[in-house]
Scaffold this motif. Structure first.
Motif, mmCIF file in Angstrom:
data_model
loop_
_atom_site.group_PDB
_atom_site.id
_atom_site.type_symbol
_atom_site.label_atom_id
_atom_site.label_comp_id
_atom_site.label_asym_id
_atom_site.label_seq_id
_atom_site.Cartn_x
_atom_site.Cartn_y
_atom_site.Cartn_z
ATOM 1 N N ARG A 19 -19.454 -15.205 12.843
ATOM 2 C CA ARG A 19 -18.088 -15.432 13.066
ATOM 3 C C ARG A 19 -17.541 -16.696 12.363
ATOM 4 O O ARG A 19 -16.468 -16.936 12.291
ATOM 5 C CB ARG A 19 -18.265 -16.268 14.781
ATOM 6 C CG ARG A 19 -19.334 -15.246 15.665
ATOM 7 C CD ARG A 19 -19.063 -15.887 17.480
ATOM 8 N NE ARG A 19 -19.511 -15.429 18.178
ATOM 9 C CZ ARG A 19 -18.800 -14.565 19.145
ATOM 10 N NH1 ARG A 19 -17.098 -14.003 18.549
ATOM 11 N NH2 ARG A 19 -18.865 -13.893 20.414
ATOM 12 N N GLU A 20 -18.547 -16.923 11.434
ATOM 13 C CA GLU A 20 -18.035 -17.850 10.427
ATOM 14 C C GLU A 20 -17.397 -17.503 9.206
ATOM 15 O O GLU A 20 -16.404 -17.989 8.776
ATOM 16 C CB GLU A 20 -19.352 -18.500 9.071
ATOM 17 C CG GLU A 20 -20.450 -19.325 10.510
ATOM 18 C CD GLU A 20 -21.582 -19.021 9.577
ATOM 19 O OE1 GLU A 20 -21.534 -19.120 7.919
ATOM 20 O OE2 GLU A 20 -22.722 -20.239 9.645
ATOM 21 N N GLU A 21 -16.876 -15.897 9.102
ATOM 22 C CA GLU A 21 -16.078 -15.744 8.214
ATOM 23 C C GLU A 21 -15.241 -14.557 8.820
ATOM 24 O O GLU A 21 -14.485 -14.692 8.089
ATOM 25 C CB GLU A 21 -17.422 -14.409 7.443
ATOM 26 C CG GLU A 21 -16.074 -14.019 6.393
ATOM 27 C CD GLU A 21 -15.583 -14.748 5.354
ATOM 28 O OE1 GLU A 21 -14.542 -14.800 4.454
ATOM 29 O OE2 GLU A 21 -17.001 -16.107 4.997
ATOM 30 N N PHE A 22 -15.442 -14.271 10.481
ATOM 31 C CA PHE A 22 -15.205 -13.187 10.764
ATOM 32 C C PHE A 22 -14.496 -14.084 12.051
ATOM 33 O O PHE A 22 -15.247 -14.282 12.787
ATOM 34 C CB PHE A 22 -15.683 -11.649 10.872
ATOM 35 C CG PHE A 22 -15.740 -11.078 9.514
ATOM 36 C CD1 PHE A 22 -14.562 -10.235 9.710
ATOM 37 C CD2 PHE A 22 -16.785 -11.329 8.882
ATOM 38 C CE1 PHE A 22 -15.203 -9.436 8.300
ATOM 39 C CE2 PHE A 22 -17.106 -11.481 7.720
ATOM 40 C CZ PHE A 22 -16.154 -9.320 7.431
ATOM 41 N N ASP A 23 -13.085 -13.080 12.264
ATOM 42 C CA ASP A 23 -12.621 -12.528 14.243
ATOM 43 C C ASP A 23 -13.301 -12.018 15.127
ATOM 44 O O ASP A 23 -13.341 -10.636 14.946
ATOM 45 C CB ASP A 23 -10.884 -12.965 14.558
ATOM 46 C CG ASP A 23 -10.392 -12.834 15.820
ATOM 47 O OD1 ASP A 23 -11.370 -13.062 16.389
ATOM 48 O OD2 ASP A 23 -9.796 -11.828 15.783
ATOM 49 N N VAL A 24 -14.876 -11.909 15.679
ATOM 50 C CA VAL A 24 -15.258 -11.687 16.011
ATOM 51 C C VAL A 24 -15.548 -10.726 16.839
ATOM 52 O O VAL A 24 -15.469 -11.730 18.632
ATOM 53 C CB VAL A 24 -17.080 -11.510 16.309
ATOM 54 C CG1 VAL A 24 -18.021 -11.128 16.682
ATOM 55 C CG2 VAL A 24 -17.355 -12.390 14.647
ATOM 56 N N VAL A 25 -15.226 -9.477 17.737
ATOM 57 C CA VAL A 25 -15.215 -8.816 19.020
ATOM 58 C C VAL A 25 -17.001 -8.106 19.209
ATOM 59 O O VAL A 25 -17.255 -7.399 18.410
ATOM 60 C CB VAL A 25 -14.383 -8.113 19.146
ATOM 61 C CG1 VAL A 25 -14.453 -6.550 20.471
ATOM 62 C CG2 VAL A 25 -13.018 -8.237 18.365
ATOM 63 N N LEU A 26 -17.680 -8.989 20.124
ATOM 64 C CA LEU A 26 -19.094 -8.295 20.478
ATOM 65 C C LEU A 26 -18.880 -7.366 21.323
ATOM 66 O O LEU A 26 -18.637 -7.671 22.304
ATOM 67 C CB LEU A 26 -19.898 -9.555 20.641
ATOM 68 C CG LEU A 26 -21.561 -9.172 20.898
ATOM 69 C CD1 LEU A 26 -21.994 -8.110 19.836
ATOM 70 C CD2 LEU A 26 -22.213 -10.520 20.506
ATOM 71 N N ARG A 27 -19.506 -6.000 21.488
ATOM 72 C CA ARG A 27 -19.050 -5.157 22.663
ATOM 73 C C ARG A 27 -21.064 -5.909 22.833
ATOM 74 O O ARG A 27 -22.005 -5.537 22.398
ATOM 75 C CB ARG A 27 -19.310 -3.898 21.897
ATOM 76 C CG ARG A 27 -19.925 -2.753 23.330
ATOM 77 C CD ARG A 27 -19.315 -0.992 22.520
ATOM 78 N NE ARG A 27 -19.878 -0.199 23.503
ATOM 79 C CZ ARG A 27 -20.775 0.950 22.823
ATOM 80 N NH1 ARG A 27 -21.553 0.222 22.594
ATOM 81 N NH2 ARG A 27 -20.955 1.566 24.124
ATOM 82 N N ARG A 28 -20.768 -6.181 24.293
ATOM 83 C CA ARG A 28 -21.780 -5.938 25.253
ATOM 84 C C ARG A 28 -22.863 -4.722 25.656
ATOM 85 O O ARG A 28 -23.743 -4.710 25.868
ATOM 86 C CB ARG A 28 -21.665 -6.928 26.404
ATOM 87 C CG ARG A 28 -20.896 -8.049 25.981
ATOM 88 C CD ARG A 28 -22.226 -9.123 25.526
ATOM 89 N NE ARG A 28 -21.587 -10.697 24.678
ATOM 90 C CZ ARG A 28 -22.279 -11.843 23.811
ATOM 91 N NH1 ARG A 28 -23.060 -11.440 24.108
ATOM 92 N NH2 ARG A 28 -21.543 -12.389 24.140
ATOM 93 N N ASN A 29 -22.617 -4.115 25.527
ATOM 94 C CA ASN A 29 -22.775 -2.755 25.854
ATOM 95 C C ASN A 29 -24.210 -2.224 24.916
ATOM 96 O O ASN A 29 -23.878 -1.936 24.244
ATOM 97 C CB ASN A 29 -22.101 -1.418 25.978
ATOM 98 C CG ASN A 29 -22.709 -0.097 26.877
ATOM 99 O OD1 ASN A 29 -23.298 -0.029 27.178
ATOM 100 N ND2 ASN A 29 -21.344 0.894 27.416
ATOM 101 N N THR A 30 -25.371 -1.981 25.389
ATOM 102 C CA THR A 30 -26.008 -1.376 24.394
ATOM 103 C C THR A 30 -25.997 0.140 24.520
ATOM 104 O O THR A 30 -27.331 0.628 23.253
ATOM 105 C CB THR A 30 -27.488 -2.119 25.355
ATOM 106 O OG1 THR A 30 -27.845 -0.872 26.130
ATOM 107 C CG2 THR A 30 -27.701 -3.249 25.028
ATOM 108 N N SER A 31 -25.560 0.807 24.861
ATOM 109 C CA SER A 31 -25.277 2.645 24.870
ATOM 110 C C SER A 31 -24.528 2.638 23.192
ATOM 111 O O SER A 31 -23.667 1.942 22.662
ATOM 112 C CB SER A 31 -24.560 2.854 25.312
ATOM 113 O OG SER A 31 -23.219 3.065 26.225
ATOM 114 N N PRO A 32 -24.659 3.967 22.558
ATOM 115 C CA PRO A 32 -23.469 4.185 21.443
ATOM 116 C C PRO A 32 -22.091 4.056 22.055
ATOM 117 O O PRO A 32 -21.958 4.375 23.104
ATOM 118 C CB PRO A 32 -24.277 6.161 21.112
ATOM 119 C CG PRO A 32 -25.608 5.995 21.394
ATOM 120 C CD PRO A 32 -25.492 4.708 22.441
#
Length: 317
Positions: A19-32
């Motif tokens: 997040r220090e370098e990017f606008d991050v979108v974090l997917r919370r799903n653990t599956s592929p």
């Protein structure tokens, strides 16, 4: 600020660093990722941090011929789930996280060797069942590992770390099958023929990379060549093993046992394999230590930061 898509939950320090370098979108799903998810990731983000199971194959890149994404910063040393040639054709660079996984994966190899040779999983099941009647001199006799012969297929970083543990920790004779000769600080014999090597080993370890060149490298010929007391260990990729051939070898007691951390069609594990007593099955624990996964993530972030800053990628594939 460039937009980054992280495909699975990662240790919090890794996400914070990203997040220090990017606008991050974090997917919370653990599956592929699904095929649709991957196409969206390539279209909508400047960079993606994928991992095992996120199958960025040629068809995905063909469907997104001009992707916004210019970097797949893979979380893991293995990248056979990414078609690197197709990625490069589409203008997408690929990086990985070598080094960070070496010791942790070698430790799991040793765990599986000990568990398989000493029948630890079988013994644990016996105690949990409530059917254990107590110690006696011939109960669950396994194989002593010390001073035995280990045959390692693949002598990269992980293969060498396994060999080192076997040699110095257990006084084992080390043999290896590899494309090139390796110089190590201990005695290790290179063998040209995999099947011939398997025939004289007490433990055979798969430490080769995945991909078309190693698909079903360990087949019926290899298992039939092994000694009846010998154990087979796989900490590399599931597809390097012909799983049905291994099941037959275990069912018919062609080999003494097996220890597996990966599977051909992971996470699907055949019922026939799960029913066998002479196999130890782990759920892909190779790098499953918090500090290791954090280190892997930080290495991926370093690749991402170099990309964002227009610098050379530290771990370009």
């Amino acid at each position: 600020m460039k937009k980054l898509y992280i495909t699975r939950p990662l240790p919090e320090p890794v996400v914070a660093a990203a997040r220090e370098e990017f606008d991050v979108v974090l997917r919370r799903n653990t599956s592929p990722l699904s095929q649709s998810d991957m196409r969206t990731a390539l279209r909508d983000y400047d960079a993606v941090l994928p991992t095992l199971g996120d199958m960025f194959d040629a068809k995905v890149f063909a469907d997104v011929p001009e992707p916004r994404c210019k970097l797949l910063a893979n979380f893991g040393v293995g990248y056979n789930h990414i078609d690197v040639a197709a990625a490069k054709t589409a203008g997408v660079e690929v990086t990985n996280t070598p080094g960070a996984v070496t010791d942790a994966t070698a430790d799991i190899a040793m765990t599986l060797m000990l568990m398989s040779a000493r029948r630890a999983a079988e013994g644990e099941r016996l105690v949990r069942s409530g059917k254990w009647t107590g110690w006696h001199p011939t109960q669950m006799l396994g194989m002593h590992l010390s001073r035995k012969t280990v045959a390692i297929a693949g002598m990269g970083r992980i293969g060498q770390a396994i060999a080192q543990r076997c040699y110095f920790g257990f006084g084992m004779k080390v043999m290896y099958w590899n494309r090139s000769e390796k110089t190590m600080e201990f005695d290790a014999e290179r063998v040209e023929d995999l099947t011939e090597m398997a025939a004289v080993a007490d433990v055979v370890v798969a430490a080769v990379p995945g991909g078309s060149e190693t698909q079903h490298l360990f087949d019926a010929d290899v298992f039939n060549a092994m000694q009846p007391h010998a154990h087979f260990i796989n900490i590399s990729r599931g597809e390097v093993v012909d799983e049905q051939a291994l099941i037959s070898a275990l069912q018919d007691n062609v080999i003494g046992g097996a220890g597996l951390d990966v599977y051909e069609f992971e996470p699907d594990v055949p019922e026939a394999l799960r029913q066998l007593e002479n196999v130890t099955l782990l759920p892909h624990l190779g790098t499953a230590a918090l500090e290791v996964r954090t280190q892997m993530g930080m290495m991926a972030v370093e690749n991402l930061k170099a990309f964002a800053q227009g610098k050379a990628l530290p771990n370009k594939v």
